[in-house]
Design a protein around this motif. Structure first.
Motif, PDB file in Angstrom:
ATOM      1  N   GLU A  26       0.922  -1.157   0.149  1.00 30.51           N
ATOM      2  CA  GLU A  26      -0.115   0.155  -0.132  1.00 30.51           C
ATOM      3  C   GLU A  26       0.868   1.430   0.078  1.00 30.51           C
ATOM      4  O   GLU A  26       2.022   1.327   0.721  1.00 30.51           O
ATOM      5  N   LEU A  27       0.443   2.291  -0.719  1.00 25.85           N
ATOM      6  CA  LEU A  27       1.175   3.527  -0.890  1.00 25.85           C
ATOM      7  C   LEU A  27       1.416   4.183   0.500  1.00 25.85           C
ATOM      8  O   LEU A  27       2.454   4.655   0.710  1.00 25.85           O
ATOM      9  N   ASP A  28       0.532   3.851   1.451  1.00 25.51           N
ATOM     10  CA  ASP A  28       0.546   4.524   2.829  1.00 25.51           C
ATOM     11  C   ASP A  28       1.613   3.930   3.682  1.00 25.51           C
ATOM     12  O   ASP A  28       2.184   4.550   4.475  1.00 25.51           O
ATOM     13  N   ASN A  29       1.987   2.831   3.071  1.00 23.26           N
ATOM     14  CA  ASN A  29       2.902   1.981   4.024  1.00 23.26           C
ATOM     15  C   ASN A  29       4.452   2.161   3.430  1.00 23.26           C
ATOM     16  O   ASN A  29       5.313   1.676   4.038  1.00 23.26           O
ATOM     17  N   PHE A  30       4.758   2.899   2.547  1.00 24.61           N
ATOM     18  CA  PHE A  30       5.997   3.000   1.941  1.00 24.61           C
ATOM     19  C   PHE A  30       6.790   4.084   2.603  1.00 24.61           C
ATOM     20  O   PHE A  30       6.193   5.230   3.101  1.00 24.61           O
ATOM     21  N   VAL A  31       7.822   4.019   3.262  1.00 28.92           N
ATOM     22  CA  VAL A  31       8.638   4.908   3.698  1.00 28.92           C
ATOM     23  C   VAL A  31       9.984   4.846   2.785  1.00 28.92           C
ATOM     24  O   VAL A  31      10.749   4.091   2.596  1.00 28.92           O
ATOM     25  N   ASN A  32       9.817   5.944   1.939  1.00 33.85           N
ATOM     26  CA  ASN A  32      10.894   6.264   0.680  1.00 33.85           C
ATOM     27  C   ASN A  32      10.616   4.919  -0.031  1.00 33.85           C
ATOM     28  O   ASN A  32       9.356   4.985  -0.554  1.00 33.85           O
ATOM     29  N   ALA A  33      11.642   4.109  -0.465  1.00 35.14           N
ATOM     30  CA  ALA A  33      11.300   3.135  -1.245  1.00 35.14           C
ATOM     31  C   ALA A  33      10.937   1.485  -0.605  1.00 35.14           C
ATOM     32  O   ALA A  33      11.262   0.546  -1.057  1.00 35.14           O
ATOM     33  N   VAL A  34      10.912   1.877   0.780  1.00 37.13           N
ATOM     34  CA  VAL A  34      10.718   0.514   1.734  1.00 37.13           C
ATOM     35  C   VAL A  34       9.343   0.487   1.864  1.00 37.13           C
ATOM     36  O   VAL A  34       8.621   1.333   2.471  1.00 37.13           O
ATOM     37  N   GLN A  35       8.897  -0.793   1.579  1.00 40.91           N
ATOM     38  CA  GLN A  35       7.375  -1.139   1.981  1.00 40.91           C
ATOM     39  C   GLN A  35       7.298  -1.864   3.277  1.00 40.91           C
ATOM     40  O   GLN A  35       7.965  -2.789   3.536  1.00 40.91           O
TER      41      GLN A  35
ATOM     42  N   MET B  49       6.369 -14.314  -4.218  1.00 43.27           N
ATOM     43  CA  MET B  49       7.072 -13.487  -5.029  1.00 43.27           C
ATOM     44  C   MET B  49       6.549 -13.835  -6.549  1.00 43.27           C
ATOM     45  O   MET B  49       6.289 -14.639  -6.952  1.00 43.27           O
ATOM     46  N   ARG B  50       6.556 -12.474  -7.259  1.00 42.90           N
ATOM     47  CA  ARG B  50       6.342 -12.364  -8.577  1.00 42.90           C
ATOM     48  C   ARG B  50       7.165 -11.718  -9.448  1.00 42.90           C
ATOM     49  O   ARG B  50       7.535 -10.565  -8.804  1.00 42.90           O
ATOM     50  N   SER B  51       7.759 -12.120 -10.586  1.00 44.23           N
ATOM     51  CA  SER B  51       8.639 -11.112 -11.331  1.00 44.23           C
ATOM     52  C   SER B  51       7.929 -10.471 -12.394  1.00 44.23           C
ATOM     53  O   SER B  51       6.887 -11.001 -13.087  1.00 44.23           O
ATOM     54  N   PHE B  52       8.202  -9.323 -12.787  1.00 41.49           N
ATOM     55  CA  PHE B  52       7.600  -8.509 -13.748  1.00 41.49           C
ATOM     56  C   PHE B  52       8.941  -7.895 -14.768  1.00 41.49           C
ATOM     57  O   PHE B  52      10.108  -7.994 -14.168  1.00 41.49           O
ATOM     58  N   ASN B  53       8.608  -7.361 -15.868  1.00 38.75           N
ATOM     59  CA  ASN B  53       9.942  -6.797 -16.590  1.00 38.75           C
ATOM     60  C   ASN B  53      10.300  -5.581 -16.010  1.00 38.75           C
ATOM     61  O   ASN B  53      11.658  -5.386 -16.110  1.00 38.75           O
ATOM     62  N   GLU B  54       9.494  -4.614 -15.288  1.00 35.69           N
ATOM     63  CA  GLU B  54      10.271  -3.516 -14.771  1.00 35.69           C
ATOM     64  C   GLU B  54       9.914  -3.244 -13.509  1.00 35.69           C
ATOM     65  O   GLU B  54      10.791  -2.679 -12.590  1.00 35.69           O
ATOM     66  N   THR B  55       8.597  -3.622 -12.930  1.00 41.88           N
ATOM     67  CA  THR B  55       8.196  -3.229 -11.591  1.00 41.88           C
ATOM     68  C   THR B  55       8.691  -4.064 -10.341  1.00 41.88           C
ATOM     69  O   THR B  55       8.700  -5.550 -10.952  1.00 41.88           O
ATOM     70  N   TYR B  56       9.439  -3.366  -9.613  1.00 36.86           N
ATOM     71  CA  TYR B  56      10.057  -4.286  -8.556  1.00 36.86           C
ATOM     72  C   TYR B  56      10.086  -3.623  -7.252  1.00 36.86           C
ATOM     73  O   TYR B  56       9.875  -2.219  -7.386  1.00 36.86           O
ATOM     74  N   MET B  57      10.052  -4.102  -6.233  1.00 37.30           N
ATOM     75  CA  MET B  57      10.251  -3.562  -4.763  1.00 37.30           C
ATOM     76  C   MET B  57      11.529  -3.416  -4.456  1.00 37.30           C
ATOM     77  O   MET B  57      12.341  -4.591  -4.418  1.00 37.30           O
TER      78      MET B  57
END
Length: 321
Positions: free
Chosen positions: A89-98, A182-190
């Protein structure tokens, strides 16, 4: 006759002598009232519109609707897993850390991409016991630490080799267990995943010796630079390596966990003309770490019935063609 008359004359005197006198009493001021007979009770008619109260054991309303068909076992499992998923969730991000709220049994979602490394950071002071991935061929999983002493923090590093992959990851520590999908995508990553722990009560440590941590391959190992370009051929003893890879400077040969149950084979580097020479290497956990690169190498064990396993770089062979 004379005697009878004498007795009769004495009778009134006897009656007078035995007479008893009673005191006067006051009568009620009101006159006597005759009792009135009560009317018979009226018959109460039953009203069918009144809903009777339920008796114990009948608290649930009785309906005429047909019961929904029961789910099949695999449908129950899918439904349970779907309800246990926790998405970023966007509200649970601290910078790039979920930062997920930790809940036992939850399935935390992790998105990754090739050429990118996702950091899974555990709680400070939490000691790692094991890491298990469903797909260890197309997902690279390693661990390292940051900090020192009580502030030491374990980091699990994951990286897929291609998009469109799905697997799960189970991390066990001396305090809790984590379950990730875990799921892999072309560009999206955490970039990173961590947790906050609503249950702030102190966790009592188990008495006795602390369990051993899974040994890391190498401190400061850059997983993004790892190259899986080695083929493993030959015999299939119990110690046959699982994989081999390098970081551009060193070669890492991973063996099964049961390699410690027997004698480990020596490693020979094969040069031109199929000449071989013993090479220096370090043993760390289930890994051989060779401080140089090679085109081909062999693991040999035994004298008469010798087992030979060959490790060859496949990119050099393709370049020669």
């Amino acid at each position: 006759m004379r005697k009878f008359r004498m007795l009769m004359s004495m009778a009134p005197l006897a009656l007078v002598a035995c007479e008893t006198t009673y005191p006067d009493f006051v009568l009620d001021p009101n006159g006597f009232e005759e009792a009135i007979r009560d009317k018979p009770p009226a018959v109460v008619a039953f009203d069918e519109r009144v809903t009777p109260l339920p008796l114990p054991g009948q608290l649930k309303p009785i309906t005429n609707e047909s019961r929904a068909p029961s789910l099949k076992p695999f449908q129950r499992v899918d439904q349970a897993n779907a309800s246990a998923k926790i998405e970023p969730e966007l509200d649970n991000f601290v910078n790039a850390v979920q930062i997920y709220p930790y809940t036992q049994g939850a399935l935390y979602q992790l998105y990754a991409a090739p050429e990118q490394v996702t950091d899974i950071a555990l709680q400070d002071g939490e000691q790692l016991i094991s890491v298990s991935a469903g797909d260890t061929v197309r997902w690279v999983v390693g661990d390292t630490t940051s900090g020192y002493g009580d502030n030491e923090q374990v980091h699990i590093l994951v990286k897929p080799i291609s998009p469109g992959l799905t697997t799960n990851l189970v991390i066990t520590t001396d305090i809790r267990a984590y379950h990730l999908e875990m799921r892999s995508f072309n560009e999206t990553y955490m970039a990173a995943v961590s947790w906050r722990y609503p249950q702030t009560e102190l966790v009592s440590k188990r008495s006795g010796e602390r369990p051993l941590r899974s040994p890391t391959i190498e401190r400061g190992l850059a997983i993004a630079s790892l190259k899986f370009r080695y083929e493993i051929d030959g015999d299939k003893p119990h110690w046959r390596p699982i994989r081999a890879f390098d970081d551009g400077k060193k070669v890492y040969i991973q063996f099964p966990d049961n390699i410690a149950q027997g004698e480990a084979p020596p490693l020979f580097v094969v040069g031109e003309g199929e000449t071989s020479e013993l090479v220096n290497y370090r043993v760390k956990g289930a890994f051989y770490i060779v401080d140089r690169l090679f085109a081909a190498a062999e693991l040999r064990h035994g004298a008469k019935n010798q087992n030979v396993v060959r490790i060859t770089r496949n990119d050099l062979r393709m370049a020669r063609r």
